[in-house]
Design a protein around this motif. Structure first.
Motif, short mmCIF file in Angstrom:
data_model
loop_
_atom_site.label_atom_id
_atom_site.label_comp_id
_atom_site.label_asym_id
_atom_site.label_seq_id
_atom_site.Cartn_x
_atom_site.Cartn_y
_atom_site.Cartn_z
N VAL A 151 0.84 -1.20 0.00
CA VAL A 151 0.00 0.00 0.00
C VAL A 151 0.87 1.24 0.00
CG1 VAL A 151 -1.73 1.32 1.28
CG2 VAL A 151 -1.92 -1.17 1.14
N ILE A 152 1.91 1.25 0.84
CA ILE A 152 2.83 2.39 0.88
C ILE A 152 3.52 2.55 -0.47
CG2 ILE A 152 5.00 3.21 1.89
CD1 ILE A 152 4.11 1.80 4.51
N GLU A 153 3.94 1.45 -1.05
CA GLU A 153 4.63 1.49 -2.34
C GLU A 153 3.73 2.07 -3.43
OE1 GLU A 153 7.39 -1.64 -4.64
OE2 GLU A 153 5.27 -2.21 -4.61
N MET A 154 2.47 1.65 -3.43
CA MET A 154 1.55 2.17 -4.44
C MET A 154 1.41 3.68 -4.31
SD MET A 154 -0.39 1.67 -7.05
CE MET A 154 -1.97 1.95 -7.87
N GLY A 155 1.35 4.18 -3.08
CA GLY A 155 1.25 5.62 -2.88
C GLY A 155 2.45 6.34 -3.43
N LYS A 156 3.65 5.84 -3.13
CA LYS A 156 4.87 6.48 -3.61
C LYS A 156 4.97 6.43 -5.13
CE LYS A 156 7.61 5.56 0.56
NZ LYS A 156 8.75 4.79 1.13
N LEU A 157 4.68 5.26 -5.69
CA LEU A 157 4.75 5.10 -7.15
C LEU A 157 3.77 6.04 -7.86
CD1 LEU A 157 4.98 1.21 -7.59
CD2 LEU A 157 6.74 2.90 -8.17
N THR A 158 2.55 6.10 -7.34
CA THR A 158 1.53 6.93 -7.98
C THR A 158 1.90 8.40 -7.91
OG1 THR A 158 -0.17 5.32 -7.35
CG2 THR A 158 -0.92 7.48 -8.05
N ARG A 159 2.32 8.87 -6.74
CA ARG A 159 2.67 10.28 -6.60
C ARG A 159 3.85 10.65 -7.49
NH1 ARG A 159 1.53 8.96 -1.21
NH2 ARG A 159 3.74 8.83 -0.66
N ALA A 160 4.86 9.77 -7.54
CA ALA A 160 6.03 10.05 -8.37
C ALA A 160 5.66 10.04 -9.85
CB ALA A 160 7.13 9.03 -8.09
N PHE A 161 4.84 9.08 -10.24
CA PHE A 161 4.44 8.96 -11.65
C PHE A 161 3.65 10.18 -12.09
CE2 PHE A 161 1.55 7.47 -15.00
CZ PHE A 161 2.46 6.88 -15.87
N LEU A 162 2.71 10.62 -11.27
CA LEU A 162 1.88 11.77 -11.63
C LEU A 162 2.68 13.07 -11.60
CD1 LEU A 162 -1.50 10.94 -9.86
CD2 LEU A 162 -0.80 10.51 -12.23
N ALA A 212 -2.68 10.17 -17.20
CA ALA A 212 -1.57 9.36 -16.73
C ALA A 212 -2.03 8.35 -15.68
CB ALA A 212 -0.47 10.25 -16.17
N PHE A 213 -2.90 8.79 -14.78
CA PHE A 213 -3.39 7.91 -13.71
C PHE A 213 -4.17 6.73 -14.29
CE2 PHE A 213 -6.77 6.65 -10.73
CZ PHE A 213 -5.99 6.19 -9.68
N LEU A 214 -5.06 7.00 -15.23
CA LEU A 214 -5.85 5.92 -15.82
C LEU A 214 -4.95 4.92 -16.53
CD1 LEU A 214 -8.90 7.93 -17.24
CD2 LEU A 214 -8.75 6.64 -15.09
N GLY A 215 -3.93 5.42 -17.20
CA GLY A 215 -2.99 4.52 -17.86
C GLY A 215 -2.18 3.71 -16.86
N PHE A 216 -1.79 4.35 -15.76
CA PHE A 216 -1.00 3.69 -14.73
C PHE A 216 -1.79 2.56 -14.08
CE2 PHE A 216 0.43 3.56 -10.23
CZ PHE A 216 1.73 3.13 -10.44
N VAL A 217 -3.06 2.81 -13.77
CA VAL A 217 -3.90 1.78 -13.16
C VAL A 217 -3.95 0.55 -14.04
CG1 VAL A 217 -6.28 1.20 -12.54
CG2 VAL A 217 -5.30 3.37 -11.79
N GLY A 218 -4.06 0.76 -15.34
CA GLY A 218 -4.14 -0.36 -16.26
C GLY A 218 -2.88 -1.21 -16.30
N THR A 219 -1.73 -0.60 -15.97
CA THR A 219 -0.47 -1.35 -15.99
C THR A 219 -0.19 -2.06 -14.67
OG1 THR A 219 0.90 0.52 -15.24
CG2 THR A 219 0.51 0.32 -17.61
N ARG A 220 -0.84 -1.64 -13.58
CA ARG A 220 -0.62 -2.27 -12.27
C ARG A 220 -1.95 -2.61 -11.60
NH1 ARG A 220 4.69 -1.06 -10.60
NH2 ARG A 220 4.40 -2.63 -8.99
N PRO A 221 -2.80 -3.39 -12.26
CA PRO A 221 -4.13 -3.66 -11.68
C PRO A 221 -4.09 -4.40 -10.36
CG PRO A 221 -3.70 -5.10 -13.56
CD PRO A 221 -2.61 -4.08 -13.55
N THR A 222 -3.13 -5.31 -10.18
CA THR A 222 -3.09 -6.05 -8.92
C THR A 222 -2.72 -5.14 -7.76
OG1 THR A 222 -0.83 -6.75 -9.47
CG2 THR A 222 -2.61 -8.30 -9.96
#
Length: 203
Positions: A73-84, A104-114
């Motif tokens: 969960v922490i990793e997802m937060g960091k990855l998402t904030r950095a990506f955006l 960018a967010f919609l595309g990112f979700v599609g690449t990391r659905p799990t």
């Protein structure tokens, strides 16, 4: 039988490259297994089997399934904030940043659905981590919106409410079009959203 994790102190992050790679392999295996099966159904044996390691090796890096879940969960937060942040870094104004960020967010979700599924499940498995995930994101988001008001890029309004409203929209759009429907036309979705944001719903 005593849980092996109960006999060990909290493990520190590995210093060697080999240890770092092993820990990363466990995280990626946990992301796949928990994201596919759900927290309750996934077992540490499933995770170590997917990672290709002995079950005892898991406990060198994590004390429990709960700990590795929270780490994801922490990793997802960091990855998402950095990506955006990278996606909107050179945006000339706030509305352009919002448009690019949503795309960018919609595309990112599609690449990391799990990994996205894990964050959604955290609402029930680790509600404190779930709340921290979104409050941290909203805090920075609200600050950016407030700065845009000061620059005259958007009209005045409650930055905190706006941040949560925009986040809520992105979350449900990500679930609908990033998870449920992997072949969605994301550009068309973003255009429709911003037609509504910029013009409102009045006829």
């Amino acid at each position: 039988m005593t849980d092996p994790a109960a006999r060990r102190p909290v493990a520190s992050r590995p210093r060697t490259r080999r240890g770092q790679d092993t820990r990363e392999g466990i995280l990626r295996a946990a992301e796949a297994v928990i994201g596919e099966l759900g927290f309750a159904a996934a077992s540490i044996a499933d995770i170590t089997r997917r990672a290709g390691i002995a079950q005892g090796t898991f406990y060198i890096y994590f004390q429990s399934k709960d700990e590795v879940f929270r780490e994801l969960v922490i990793e997802m937060g960091k990855l998402t904030r950095a990506f955006l942040a990278e996606a909107v870094a050179d945006a000339p104004d706030r509305l352009t940043a919002e448009r690019r960020g949503l795309r960018a967010f919609l595309g990112f979700v599609g690449t990391r659905p799990t990994l996205y599924n894990i964050v959604m499940e955290a609402r029930f498995v680790a509600p404190d981590a779930y709340r921290q995930y979104y409050t941290t994101f909203a805090r920075g988001y609200g600050q950016n919106l407030a700065a845009a008001v000061r620059e005259g890029e958007i009209r005045e309004g409650d930055a905190e409410i706006r941040a949560w409203a925009l986040m809520g929209m992105a979350i449900t759009l990500g679930e609908r079009f990033g998870i449920w429907e992997g072949e969605a036309d994301l550009d068309r979705i973003v255009e429709e959203v911003f037609d509504m944001l910029e013009r409102g719903l009045k006829p």
